[in-house]
Design a protein around this motif. Sequence first.
Motif, PDB file in Angstrom:
ATOM      1  N   ILE A   1      26.335 -67.183  -4.810  1.00 53.51           N
ATOM      2  CA  ILE A   1      26.365 -66.081  -3.841  1.00 53.51           C
ATOM      3  C   ILE A   1      26.216 -64.754  -4.569  1.00 53.51           C
ATOM      4  CG2 ILE A   1      27.738 -64.907  -2.067  1.00 53.51           C
ATOM      5  CD1 ILE A   1      29.208 -67.557  -1.596  1.00 53.51           C
ATOM      6  N   ILE A   2      26.957 -64.596  -5.648  1.00 46.11           N
ATOM      7  CA  ILE A   2      26.916 -63.345  -6.407  1.00 46.11           C
ATOM      8  C   ILE A   2      25.513 -63.094  -6.953  1.00 46.11           C
ATOM      9  CG2 ILE A   2      27.798 -62.190  -8.469  1.00 46.11           C
ATOM     10  CD1 ILE A   2      30.467 -63.695  -7.960  1.00 46.11           C
ATOM     11  N   GLU A   3      24.875 -64.129  -7.506  1.00 48.10           N
ATOM     12  CA  GLU A   3      23.515 -63.975  -8.030  1.00 48.10           C
ATOM     13  C   GLU A   3      22.532 -63.590  -6.927  1.00 48.10           C
ATOM     14  OE1 GLU A   3      21.737 -67.052 -10.338  1.00 48.10           O
ATOM     15  OE2 GLU A   3      23.331 -67.036 -11.849  1.00 48.10           O
ATOM     16  N   ALA A   4      22.655 -64.226  -5.759  1.00 50.05           N
ATOM     17  CA  ALA A   4      21.743 -63.935  -4.652  1.00 50.05           C
ATOM     18  C   ALA A   4      21.929 -62.502  -4.159  1.00 50.05           C
ATOM     19  CB  ALA A   4      21.953 -64.920  -3.520  1.00 50.05           C
ATOM     20  N   ILE A   5      23.168 -62.036  -4.081  1.00 52.88           N
ATOM     21  CA  ILE A   5      23.437 -60.657  -3.664  1.00 52.88           C
ATOM     22  C   ILE A   5      22.817 -59.674  -4.659  1.00 52.88           C
ATOM     23  CG2 ILE A   5      25.296 -58.938  -3.491  1.00 52.88           C
ATOM     24  CD1 ILE A   5      26.962 -61.058  -2.073  1.00 52.88           C
TER      25      ILE A   5
ATOM     26  N   ILE B   1      24.855 -64.102   4.333  1.00 53.73           N
ATOM     27  CA  ILE B   1      24.721 -65.232   3.412  1.00 53.73           C
ATOM     28  C   ILE B   1      24.460 -66.501   4.209  1.00 53.73           C
ATOM     29  CG2 ILE B   1      25.771 -66.482   1.504  1.00 53.73           C
ATOM     30  CD1 ILE B   1      25.407 -63.463   0.985  1.00 53.73           C
ATOM     31  N   THR B   2      23.515 -67.299   3.747  1.00 51.62           N
ATOM     32  CA  THR B   2      23.209 -68.577   4.382  1.00 51.62           C
ATOM     33  C   THR B   2      22.555 -69.479   3.341  1.00 51.62           C
ATOM     34  OG1 THR B   2      22.209 -69.602   6.337  1.00 51.62           O
ATOM     35  CG2 THR B   2      20.918 -67.864   5.234  1.00 51.62           C
ATOM     36  N   ASN B   3      22.002 -70.610   3.788  1.00 48.82           N
ATOM     37  CA  ASN B   3      21.239 -71.471   2.878  1.00 48.82           C
ATOM     38  C   ASN B   3      19.809 -70.980   2.758  1.00 48.82           C
ATOM     39  OD1 ASN B   3      22.931 -74.377   4.070  1.00 48.82           O
ATOM     40  ND2 ASN B   3      23.158 -73.486   2.046  1.00 48.82           N
ATOM     41  N   ARG B   4      19.241 -71.176   1.595  1.00 43.63           N
ATOM     42  CA  ARG B   4      17.849 -70.793   1.392  1.00 43.63           C
ATOM     43  C   ARG B   4      16.928 -71.573   2.328  1.00 43.63           C
ATOM     44  NH1 ARG B   4      14.614 -69.788  -4.283  1.00 43.63           N
ATOM     45  NH2 ARG B   4      12.551 -69.464  -3.334  1.00 43.63           N
ATOM     46  N   HIS B   5      17.258 -72.841   2.610  1.00 41.94           N
ATOM     47  CA  HIS B   5      16.357 -73.633   3.445  1.00 41.94           C
ATOM     48  C   HIS B   5      16.291 -73.137   4.884  1.00 41.94           C
ATOM     49  CE1 HIS B   5      19.985 -76.321   4.360  1.00 41.94           C
ATOM     50  NE2 HIS B   5      19.480 -76.112   5.570  1.00 41.94           N
TER      51      HIS B   5
ATOM     52  N   VAL C   1      16.147 -72.361  -8.550  1.00 39.14           N
ATOM     53  CA  VAL C   1      15.559 -72.551  -7.218  1.00 39.14           C
ATOM     54  C   VAL C   1      16.169 -73.740  -6.479  1.00 39.14           C
ATOM     55  CG1 VAL C   1      13.367 -71.490  -7.856  1.00 39.14           C
ATOM     56  CG2 VAL C   1      13.670 -73.954  -8.159  1.00 39.14           C
ATOM     57  N   ASP C   2      16.898 -74.608  -7.182  1.00 37.17           N
ATOM     58  CA  ASP C   2      17.540 -75.744  -6.529  1.00 37.17           C
ATOM     59  C   ASP C   2      18.913 -75.405  -5.965  1.00 37.17           C
ATOM     60  OD1 ASP C   2      15.539 -77.815  -6.960  1.00 37.17           O
ATOM     61  OD2 ASP C   2      16.001 -77.571  -9.096  1.00 37.17           O
ATOM     62  N   GLU C   3      19.359 -74.177  -6.187  1.00 38.07           N
ATOM     63  CA  GLU C   3      20.637 -73.742  -5.614  1.00 38.07           C
ATOM     64  C   GLU C   3      20.343 -73.093  -4.261  1.00 38.07           C
ATOM     65  OE1 GLU C   3      23.129 -73.298  -9.749  1.00 38.07           O
ATOM     66  OE2 GLU C   3      22.172 -71.510  -8.951  1.00 38.07           O
ATOM     67  N   ASP C   4      20.694 -73.810  -3.219  1.00 43.83           N
ATOM     68  CA  ASP C   4      20.254 -73.541  -1.852  1.00 43.83           C
ATOM     69  C   ASP C   4      21.096 -72.429  -1.202  1.00 43.83           C
ATOM     70  OD1 ASP C   4      19.115 -73.715   0.627  1.00 43.83           O
ATOM     71  OD2 ASP C   4      19.731 -75.783   1.022  1.00 43.83           O
ATOM     72  N   VAL C   5      20.934 -71.215  -1.703  1.00 42.49           N
ATOM     73  CA  VAL C   5      21.693 -70.057  -1.221  1.00 42.49           C
ATOM     74  C   VAL C   5      20.746 -68.882  -1.071  1.00 42.49           C
ATOM     75  CG1 VAL C   5      23.560 -68.422  -1.760  1.00 42.49           C
ATOM     76  CG2 VAL C   5      23.816 -70.846  -2.341  1.00 42.49           C
ATOM     77  N   ALA C   6      20.964 -68.096  -0.018  1.00 41.15           N
ATOM     78  CA  ALA C   6      20.179 -66.882   0.205  1.00 41.15           C
ATOM     79  C   ALA C   6      21.100 -65.757   0.635  1.00 41.15           C
ATOM     80  CB  ALA C   6      19.107 -67.108   1.270  1.00 41.15           C
ATOM     81  N   ALA C   7      20.804 -64.544   0.177  1.00 41.48           N
ATOM     82  CA  ALA C   7      21.523 -63.334   0.593  1.00 41.48           C
ATOM     83  C   ALA C   7      20.510 -62.380   1.212  1.00 41.48           C
ATOM     84  CB  ALA C   7      22.217 -62.680  -0.595  1.00 41.48           C
ATOM     85  N   ILE C   8      20.754 -61.982   2.451  1.00 39.64           N
ATOM     86  CA  ILE C   8      19.874 -61.063   3.179  1.00 39.64           C
ATOM     87  C   ILE C   8      20.542 -59.699   3.201  1.00 39.64           C
ATOM     88  CG2 ILE C   8      18.690 -60.624   5.352  1.00 39.64           C
ATOM     89  CD1 ILE C   8      19.037 -63.652   5.961  1.00 39.64           C
TER      90      ILE C   8
END
Length: 264
Positions: A254-258, A46-50, A96-103
Amino acid sequence: MFHSPAKHLLYTAYKLAVEHVHPNGHSIKIVGTAFYITRGSEMYLITNRHNVDAVMKAEKYAGYRPDSLELSGYFGGKYLHARLADDISIGFPENVDEDVAAINLTNVRFATEPPEHEMRVNYISYDSIADEKQLASLSICDMVALPGYPDFYDRNGERPIMRMGTIASDPESNYQDIDMSPARRIAYEAFSSAGSSGSPVFALAKGWKAGQGLSGGYFRDLLLVGVNAGHLRGRDDMHGSHSGISYCFKSACIIEAIDEAKLP
């Protein structure tokens, strides 16, 4: 009463470096913090999308695409530098303005330095992610902790450091400053700075557990409440300096990105 976090939580933070390449061959490197979440047999970073989507960091990076990903930090008590060896699946929140990414790293291999060393991850359990009810249990001035790799991390062993703060905005609201788009945010008094992007934000355990045979009292365990994303600069006579206010995107992001990053 708030309880100090266990020492191992400091080492859930990993330094992330992502190289982004433009079709013209020019490359840039974006550095921040990341942390692992496990859900059953699944593993996510988990990190920031940017950090992984360069144009979100700055419009001038339009056209750049992530080309390589490197992690460094403590794996099973040993400092390792690791380079991604496989393609990855990345998920983001719907907004898209929620700056979260899940790899999704469930079946991904890393090449490590030193080589052939087992990557025993310091992870955060999915069960530690605060749900809506738990977020609503937070109060103004509750203490938060942010382990990460800001520019002034500990060069003695390349160790992360822990920043502390207190919740400043109503956790049931979604904080929004001037020029901010609507998104699920919490603001807190803490000095996030360059490199802290992507740090996990923990609300510290609070209260007392009743002992055996006793009843009553109040206790809330430590919770992962969000992903640190940035800070606000002062206005007027503050001349753009750090305002003392930083913010995170809430755990629901975080949950949505996962869910978006799950393997087919």
